[in-house]
Structures are given as C-alpha cells and as structure tokens.
Motif scaffolding. Structure first.
Motif, PDB file in Angstrom:
ATOM      1  N   LYS A   1       0.851  -1.200   0.000  1.00 15.46           N
ATOM      2  CA  LYS A   1       0.000   0.000   0.000  1.00 15.46           C
ATOM      3  C   LYS A   1       0.882   1.244   0.000  1.00 15.46           C
ATOM      4  O   LYS A   1       1.993   1.246   0.545  1.00 15.46           O
ATOM      5  CB  LYS A   1      -0.900   0.019   1.242  1.00 15.46           C
ATOM      6  N   PHE A   2       0.366   2.282  -0.628  1.00 10.50           N
ATOM      7  CA  PHE A   2       1.017   3.583  -0.605  1.00 10.50           C
ATOM      8  C   PHE A   2       0.155   4.484   0.283  1.00 10.50           C
ATOM      9  O   PHE A   2      -0.984   4.812  -0.075  1.00 10.50           O
ATOM     10  CB  PHE A   2       1.097   4.136  -2.025  1.00 10.50           C
ATOM     11  N   TYR A   3       0.696   4.855   1.455  1.00  8.58           N
ATOM     12  CA  TYR A   3      -0.066   5.646   2.434  1.00  8.58           C
ATOM     13  C   TYR A   3       0.285   7.131   2.259  1.00  8.58           C
ATOM     14  O   TYR A   3       1.447   7.530   2.414  1.00  8.58           O
ATOM     15  CB  TYR A   3       0.275   5.191   3.850  1.00  8.58           C
ATOM     16  N   HIS A   4      -0.720   7.951   1.962  1.00 13.08           N
ATOM     17  CA  HIS A   4      -0.525   9.397   1.812  1.00 13.08           C
ATOM     18  C   HIS A   4      -0.906  10.066   3.130  1.00 13.08           C
ATOM     19  O   HIS A   4      -2.084  10.075   3.522  1.00 13.08           O
ATOM     20  CB  HIS A   4      -1.389   9.934   0.668  1.00 13.08           C
ATOM     21  N   MET A   5       0.106  10.631   3.822  1.00  7.75           N
ATOM     22  CA  MET A   5      -0.098  11.169   5.172  1.00  7.75           C
ATOM     23  C   MET A   5       0.071  12.690   5.198  1.00  7.75           C
ATOM     24  O   MET A   5       0.884  13.243   4.443  1.00  7.75           O
ATOM     25  CB  MET A   5       0.916  10.535   6.136  1.00  7.75           C
ATOM     26  N   ARG A   6      -0.672  13.320   6.079  1.00  5.09           N
ATOM     27  CA  ARG A   6      -0.592  14.775   6.260  1.00  5.09           C
ATOM     28  C   ARG A   6       0.374  15.106   7.387  1.00  5.09           C
ATOM     29  O   ARG A   6       0.192  14.669   8.523  1.00  5.09           O
ATOM     30  CB  ARG A   6      -1.967  15.341   6.586  1.00  5.09           C
ATOM     31  N   TYR A   7       1.417  15.846   7.032  1.00  2.00           N
ATOM     32  CA  TYR A   7       2.349  16.379   8.024  1.00  2.00           C
ATOM     33  C   TYR A   7       2.013  17.873   8.182  1.00  2.00           C
ATOM     34  O   TYR A   7       2.237  18.671   7.264  1.00  2.00           O
ATOM     35  CB  TYR A   7       3.793  16.217   7.558  1.00  2.00           C
ATOM     36  N   PHE A   8       1.486  18.242   9.333  1.00  2.00           N
ATOM     37  CA  PHE A   8       1.065  19.632   9.544  1.00  2.00           C
ATOM     38  C   PHE A   8       2.273  20.524   9.826  1.00  2.00           C
ATOM     39  O   PHE A   8       3.224  20.124  10.505  1.00  2.00           O
ATOM     40  CB  PHE A   8       0.062  19.722  10.687  1.00  2.00           C
ATOM     41  N   ILE A   9       2.197  21.741   9.273  1.00  2.00           N
ATOM     42  CA  ILE A   9       3.270  22.711   9.469  1.00  2.00           C
ATOM     43  C   ILE A   9       3.245  23.191  10.921  1.00  2.00           C
ATOM     44  O   ILE A   9       2.181  23.477  11.486  1.00  2.00           O
ATOM     45  CB  ILE A   9       3.113  23.918   8.525  1.00  2.00           C
ATOM     46  N   SER A  10       4.429  23.269  11.530  1.00  2.49           N
ATOM     47  CA  SER A  10       4.532  23.721  12.919  1.00  2.49           C
ATOM     48  C   SER A  10       4.515  25.255  12.977  1.00  2.49           C
ATOM     49  O   SER A  10       5.007  25.933  12.063  1.00  2.49           O
ATOM     50  CB  SER A  10       5.824  23.193  13.542  1.00  2.49           C
TER      51      SER A  10
ATOM     52  N   LYS B   1       6.134  15.314  16.956  1.00  9.09           N
ATOM     53  CA  LYS B   1       7.532  15.717  17.098  1.00  9.09           C
ATOM     54  C   LYS B   1       7.911  16.628  15.940  1.00  9.09           C
ATOM     55  O   LYS B   1       7.587  16.351  14.787  1.00  9.09           O
ATOM     56  CB  LYS B   1       8.430  14.467  17.110  1.00  9.09           C
ATOM     57  N   GLU B   2       8.606  17.729  16.257  1.00  4.57           N
ATOM     58  CA  GLU B   2       8.955  18.725  15.253  1.00  4.57           C
ATOM     59  C   GLU B   2      10.234  18.308  14.509  1.00  4.57           C
ATOM     60  O   GLU B   2      11.251  17.980  15.122  1.00  4.57           O
ATOM     61  CB  GLU B   2       9.164  20.078  15.934  1.00  4.57           C
ATOM     62  N   ILE B   3      10.180  18.304  13.160  1.00  6.64           N
ATOM     63  CA  ILE B   3      11.347  17.986  12.329  1.00  6.64           C
ATOM     64  C   ILE B   3      11.448  19.014  11.204  1.00  6.64           C
ATOM     65  O   ILE B   3      10.447  19.600  10.794  1.00  6.64           O
ATOM     66  CB  ILE B   3      11.272  16.559  11.740  1.00  6.64           C
ATOM     67  N   PRO B   4      12.648  19.242  10.678  1.00  7.64           N
ATOM     68  CA  PRO B   4      12.825  20.281   9.655  1.00  7.64           C
ATOM     69  C   PRO B   4      12.445  19.806   8.250  1.00  7.64           C
ATOM     70  O   PRO B   4      12.415  18.609   7.962  1.00  7.64           O
ATOM     71  CB  PRO B   4      14.315  20.589   9.726  1.00  7.64           C
TER      72      PRO B   4
ATOM     73  N   ASN C   1       3.299  23.482  17.822  1.00  3.20           N
ATOM     74  CA  ASN C   1       1.860  23.375  17.635  1.00  3.20           C
ATOM     75  C   ASN C   1       1.526  23.357  16.146  1.00  3.20           C
ATOM     76  O   ASN C   1       2.154  24.053  15.346  1.00  3.20           O
ATOM     77  CB  ASN C   1       1.141  24.570  18.298  1.00  3.20           C
ATOM     78  N   PRO C   2       0.500  22.590  15.758  1.00  2.00           N
ATOM     79  CA  PRO C   2       0.153  22.510  14.328  1.00  2.00           C
ATOM     80  C   PRO C   2      -0.609  23.742  13.861  1.00  2.00           C
ATOM     81  O   PRO C   2      -1.390  24.337  14.609  1.00  2.00           O
ATOM     82  CB  PRO C   2      -0.722  21.263  14.254  1.00  2.00           C
TER      83      PRO C   2
ATOM     84  N   LYS D   1       9.239  23.920   9.519  1.00  4.84           N
ATOM     85  CA  LYS D   1       9.254  22.649  10.234  1.00  4.84           C
ATOM     86  C   LYS D   1       7.863  22.038  10.211  1.00  4.84           C
ATOM     87  O   LYS D   1       6.862  22.759  10.092  1.00  4.84           O
ATOM     88  CB  LYS D   1       9.725  22.842  11.678  1.00  4.84           C
ATOM     89  N   VAL D   2       7.831  20.703  10.278  1.00  5.55           N
ATOM     90  CA  VAL D   2       6.548  19.993  10.294  1.00  5.55           C
ATOM     91  C   VAL D   2       6.512  19.091  11.512  1.00  5.55           C
ATOM     92  O   VAL D   2       7.530  18.838  12.166  1.00  5.55           O
ATOM     93  CB  VAL D   2       6.361  19.149   9.008  1.00  5.55           C
TER      94      VAL D   2
END
Length: 749
Positions: A63-72, A123-126, A77-78, A115-116
């Motif tokens: 499966k190809f999972y399309h996920m939403r990474y919200f901008i920090s 968890k915040e990542i660049p 905080n999202p 960052k997302v």
C-alpha cells in the motif's frame, strides 16, 4: 567439525580454520578489513546481517499511504497548513528526522526553512532540500528515516540528521518508537494506518507494487538497519577479478554470464563479512576492557599485542568477538585451502607439492546463482594469494525447475526425493535423464519422463550385452561378406563419433556429447550393426566378427561410463576376467582412429535405401519374407550391395532403369530406385498417389524457384543459404523426374 559445547558453537576443521583466520588477519593488517557502523540488510528471523548478494528482490503487493504532516507554528503546535507525504512504511514515521523536497520543485518553495510535525507523536522535524527527491514521483515530498532506509541514511549523512532506530533485532518496535512498543513491524503498520485515519492524518491509501528484499535463507522481509559489522573493502579486489574474465584468462560457459559478472564487479560494495550466528568461524578480534580491540590469529598473539598498550593485561581481560564470518569467507579459499591450508593469508610462503601441482585447476562446474557469492570471490582469493587464476573455465549448469517454472527447493517441497527415483529407476537412469537435457546455463524443466528415458537406455544396453553374450562362436568360421562390411562400417563410424564427442566436450556442449553417444548406441549399434552381424537361429558367429563386436562394445561402455558409471562397470567386469582392483574408471577413453568419410556417406545412402524398401513393403503390405528386385539408377557402392540385399531381402540389385512395368520408385539423395511390384499393387490407386505427390513436388519447386529468382535474395543472403536453396531445387527436379517415370511405367502397363 569440532564443537565448543559450553557455547553450542561449531567450527570447522583446525587446518581450514587456521586458513580462514590467517586470511582475516592478513586483510586486516593490510587495511582492507575494518569494523564500522553501517546500513546493513538485517534478517529479523535469522537475527543476523546478510550481504546484498543474499537478498532476493521480489515484486510485492503493498500500500502507498498518503499522510498529512502539519506545518509547525514554531512552538510545536500545528497550523492549518500541511504537506502530504507518501510512504509504504508508515510504521517508521516515529524515526523520521526530516521531510525532504527537491530544491527545484516550485510547488514546495514555500516550505523551505519550515518545520513539520510527525503525525501521532507531534515531534517537530525540519524541511530540507536535496536533489535525490524525484519531483514526479509520489507527492514530491520524502520522509527521511536514516535508521531504516539505505537512501535516507545517505541523505542523513549529507544533512547531519539524527539517527533514531525504532526497530529491534526481531523486527519489533522498541521503546524509542514511543507508541505500539513491542508490536511486530507489520502488525504495527496496520494499526498505525488506522490511528492515522482516526487522527485525521491519513489522506488516502493506494495499492502499490514494489520490489521488496527477502532473505535468501529465511524468506523474511529484510529490514535495513544500522549495525556495527566487519567489512572487507572491494576497491582493490574487484577490478582485478573483473580483468581476469574480461581479458579472457577465465572463460565462462555460456558466455552470456560475463555480463552478469561484469555488473556485479563494477558495482561491488564492501563485503559485510560478519554474521550473528552460533555456527561458523569466530572472528579473531579480541576486545580490551577500554573498548579497543586487537586482531591476531590466536588468543596468545592477541594478548601479546594487547600488552603493548597495557602490560598488566591477562588472558581473562580479553573477550573474543561474538560474531562469526560469512560462510563464503571460507568457501572463497577452496581452490587453495584444500591443497595447502597454510597458504591463505601467507602469499609469501612457498606452496606445498599438492598446491604447486594442481593449481590452477582446469574447470569449475557450478550454478549461475552463486556467480558472485563463490565464483568471483574465488577469483579474488586466487589473485591475491597465488597471483594466478584458480581455474580456466567456469561451466554454469542450469537450475532444475518444476513444471510451473519454480526452482526446486526443500522449502517449496517441489523437489522429488532422488533416493526414491534411484530406487524406482536406478542411479544411472537418473543421471542420464537429467544430463541429456542439461545444456549449459539453461534451466531444466523437470519431468519424470526424462528419468524413464534413462531407464529405457539402461535396458537397451543390458539387453544388447545379453544378446552378444548369448552367441555361440566358431573361432575358425569364415566371416560373411555382410559381416565384414558391417565391421568395417562401424569401426569407421565409431572413430568419427568419438571425434565428434571429443569436440563437443572440448566446447562444453555436454548434452550434445551425451546425445551423440546415445544415438550411436541405440540407433546405429543396436538397430543396424547387431542386426547385420547376428547369426541366424541355430548358427554360429565367426570368431573375427565376434571379437570385433566385443571390442566395439567395450569402447562403447567406456564412452558411456562417465554418464552411467554403474551399469558400465558391471558389464565391463562381466566381459572378461579382470584383475583384483581393476576397474573401468581407470581405463583410457577411446581414441578416434582414421575413418573414411566417403565410405560412411555411401553406407548412409544404403541405409536410406533399406528404409525405402521397407517403407514400400509396409505401404503395399508385402511380407518381409517376399524377396524383391531393386533397380538402381545412379551411383551406389558395389561393396555395399551385400548389405542392401541382406537387410532389405532383395533377390537381385540391378543397375539401370527398370525393364518391366508396374514399378514403384523412390529417391535416395539423387539416386532413383525402383521396385517392380507386378501383382502386388493396384495400378489406378498407385497412379493417384503418384499424381498427388507430383503436384506437391511441383508446388515446392515453384516456391524454391520464386525465391531464387529474387535478385535481392540471391545477392544479399549468405552464400550457404543460397546454396541450400539450389540443392533443394536440384533434389526436387530429381524427385519429379522419378515420379514421372513411375507414372509413365504404370500408364504403359
């Protein structure tokens, strides 16, 4: 093997163990072996690292999972903005170190420097930029997980990203995963997909097929992970091994495997030689209390080396590495270590007598599936420790597959038990049945009918021996003319066939050589020779013919022996009284003598004539006991007329055109032969058959002439092809003339 029972660890014979250890120490001190933390292929079921060569890639539905990474918002905080990242492995998102986009992708320029938040754990990542990301694949956004993907690991090194390993040796999520700790990676994948859906982070799921790596040993899905392992550098070994084949020092049969070999050598990575197993040769590295280590061949030498830094150290302070060496690290020494185990690791030593005599060997017979595992590495070891190639020819056998095309294996349970086959058909039958269809490098679709063919050949050999052995011999009897000619013919044919077989063997056309021997024995010796020389019921065979026949039989047994050792040994022993310990295995292979090709060609023409007469008998339902008259219009050896007359039961063989009506004709080569049948045939029926055959031949001739009238064909086709077409034209004209004569004879009648 020897066993250290308190560790349940098995090692190899002491001498071979010494060879492997010395090889490791040699390369380590040369600077070609090193220990380091690198991305490896981890087998979660075998709990060991495996090399790239031991990973089998299979197209696997996933499966190809399309996920939403919200901008920090910068404070963890999202915001209401997000990017979509697609992955086949959502269970690794907790180990993400960044999201990467291509710096030239206009769609994602707005994300640079932002960052997302990792879904579920926030968890915040660049967001980073790297040319590795393909803009037209997926969403153009790549989650970077350095601990669990080889390509991500390289990106992580370039951008100095943290490495977070969340999957343990067993393929389960560890404490660093924060969620679903202890769950199997595939179970976690399903659960995380559901959790993402509930959290509003899953945009969509698509069916996707991708190449997935599987462990060759356990068939477990390989887990890329960072691990401290021992590696052997390939940068010096691989180019020289490639040159050994490219320069023609080593020949591959078939040659197509040179391309496979070249690909491996030109893309060879450092060899991960350590394994986390309880069997094998332990790595001769000894750790000191401060974490450093020394590499030496024995514990005593290791202690001596360690005391150079700390004189107070004792043997108890040193702990040998728990890992063992990859099995191929001992196998690659095979052409050397079997003769002189003390040579590997010590190229400066003078080879012992055995190694000096046998190395390099002539031929290696192996499967193409281990061309890099074993073949390439033996070449590397030979070049390094002997400064010479280990063998001159590599013959690649085919892989035996079942009727579905699957490789036969214990795992699939699709391989017949060879002992059952041997019990049912005999060992020789199994050998012959498999070898007859084993052309170099081509896979074999196994069928038990092949083994039955081998059994039938065994029966043919046995019955032929019983027939010859049953003859009563008149040592002083006069040799019949037909027997004399038969002996002369088979002696010539045997020499020619031996020459052909030797040529096949020299070119590694093994199945061609076997089929040539098979046909010689079955089609020529049994079907023709024995029929020509066997005495009539109640008669004796003359001594000269019997002696020649037994000599032929012995030579045939020697030709067949490498293929079928058991029946040939049994019959060879039964042919004459042998000395104690005497065996056909030590007998010289028959050598081809001079032969008369012209005579063999003339005999072949007579054989075709005999077949033609027998065919006429069968078609006209004429008893074999009825003697027939044969007219021959063309050249035929007078010496061979007794053979023709005996085998075809002819009352007379007349040179020239038939002088009587009602003849049936046939063509042998370009020689017309006619049999006057008189009352044996229905004239009208025979006319109809001849007219039908005439129509066919005229149509064939027209097609051939049409091709020959094509100027482009004649000028551009190979000379041999044009010559073949002209021969077809001549043969067709001869057949048409013979048929017209036969029709004329019947019409006049």
């Amino acid at each position: 093997a020897s066993c250290d029972w308190d560790r349940t660890r098995f090692t190899m014979e002491p001498e071979l163990s010494e060879a492997v250890v010395n090889t490791f120490v040699y390369f380590y001190k040369k600077g070609w072996i090193y220990r380091g933390v690198r991305m490896v292929n981890w087998d979660p079921e075998g709990h060991t690292a495996v090399s790239d060569d031991e990973v089998i890639h299979k197209d696997t539905p996933s499966k190809f999972y399309h996920m939403r990474y919200f901008i920090s918002d910068g404070h963890g905080n999202p915001t209401d903005k997000y990017i979509v990242v697609a992955t086949t492995r959502p269970e690794t998102i907790m180990a993400d170190a960044a999201v990467c986009v291509n710096p030239n992708d206009e769609r994602h320029k707005w994300m640079h420097g932002k960052k997302v938040l990792i879904p579920l754990i926030n968890k915040e990542i660049p967001v980073i930029e790297d040319d590795y990301v393909e803009m037209d694949f997926g969403t153009g956004c790549l989650k970077v997980t350095p601990a669990h993907d080889a390509h991500d690991y390289e990106i992580g090194l370039r951008h100095n990203l943290p490495i977070i390993d969340i999957i343990d040796d067993h393929g389960r999520l560890n404490e660093d995963a924060l969620i679903l700790v202890g769950e199997d990676r595939f179970v976690a994948r399903k659960k995380i997909a559901k959790m993402l859906q509930e959290a509003g982070n899953l945009e969509k799921v698509e069916d996707y097929t991708s190449p997935v790596g599987y462990s060759e040993r356990t068939n477990a899905v390989i887990e890329p992970r960072l691990s401290a392992q021992w590696f052997l550098k390939m940068e010096e070994l691989a180019p020289r091994a490639l040159a050994s084949v490219e320069d023609g020092l080593i020949k591959f049969i078939p040659d197509k495997y040179r391309n496979t070999y070249r690909h491996w050598m030109e893309n060879a990575r450092d060899w991960c030689i350590s394994r986390q197993l309880w069997w094998g040769q332990r790595i001769p590295a000894y750790y000191l209390p401060d974490g450093s280590y020394v590499v030496e061949a024995t514990p005593e030498e290791a202690l001596k080396a360690a005391r150079k830094t700390d004189p107070k150290l004792t043997a108890a302070d040193l702990v040998q590495d728990e890992d063992v060496l990859d099995t191929w690290f001992s196998s690659w020494l095979w052409p050397i270590s079997v003769f002189d185990p003390r040579r590997p690791g010590h190229p400066e030593r003078k080879p012992n007598a055995d190694l000096a005599y046998y190395y390099p060997t002539s031929d290696l017979v192996t499967g193409p599936d281990i061309i890099f595992f074993w073949v390439a590495r033996m070449i590397m070891a030979g070049n390094e420790f002997m400064n010479d190639i280990p063998f001159r020819n590599v013959y690649f056998t085919g892989i035996v597959r079942d009727k579905l095309g699957r490789k036969m294996s214990k795992t699939l349970g699709n391989s017949p038990d060879p002992l059952v086959l041997i019990d049912k058909y005999g060992a020789d039958a199994v050998r012959l049945g498999m070898l007859l269809c084993s052309s170099a490098g081509n896979d074999i679709l196994y069928d038990e009918a092949q083994i039955e063919q081998g059994r039938n050949f065994c029966g043919k050999i046995w019955n032929a021996f019983r027939l010859v052995s049953s003859w009563s011999v008149d040592e002083k009897g006069e040799q019949k003319e037909s027997s004399r000619i038969a002996v002369k013919w088979f002696d010539n044919l045997l020499s020619k066939t031996i020459e052909t077989v030797e040529d096949h063997y020299s070119k590694f056309r093994i199945s061609d050589a076997l089929m040539t021997i098979y046909k010689l024995f079955w089609d020529q010796f049994c079907a023709w020779y024995l029929e020509l020389v066997k005495p009539a019921f109640g008669e004796l065979v003359d001594g000269r013919t019997y002696e020649a026949t037994m000599e032929f039989f012995e030579k045939l047994l020697k030709l067949i022996h490498p293929i079928m050792p058991f029946i040939t040994e049994e019959l060879w022993q039964a042919m004459a009284k042998r000395r104690d310990g005497e065996t056909i295995m030590y007998e010289r292979t028959p050598v081809a003598g001079p032969y008369d090709s012209k005579f063999l060609g003339e005999f072949e023409l007579v054989q075709e004539a005999i077949i033609g007469v027998r065919s006429v008998r069968a078609q006209k339902q004429i008893s074999p006991k009825e003697a027939l008259k044969l007219y021959v219009e063309g050249a035929i050896s007078e010496e061979l007329i007794p053979i023709l007359a005996k085998s075809a039961n002819l009352s007379e063989v007349v040179a020239g055109a038939p002088q009587e009506p009602g003849c049936v004709s046939f063509i042998v080569g370009t020689v017309k032969m006619s049999i006057p049948l008189g009352a044996f045939v229905d004239a009208d029926e025979e006319k109809s058959k001849i007219e039908a055959e005439l129509a066919h031949q005229r149509g064939f001739l027209e097609a051939v002439r049409k091709k020959l009238s094509n100027t482009s064909f004649v000028e551009h086709a190979p000379a041999k092809v044009v010559e073949t077409e002209r021969k077809k034209e001549a043969d067709s004209l001869a057949r048409i003339a013979a048929l017209e004569e036969s029709l004329k004879s019947l019409t006049n009648n």
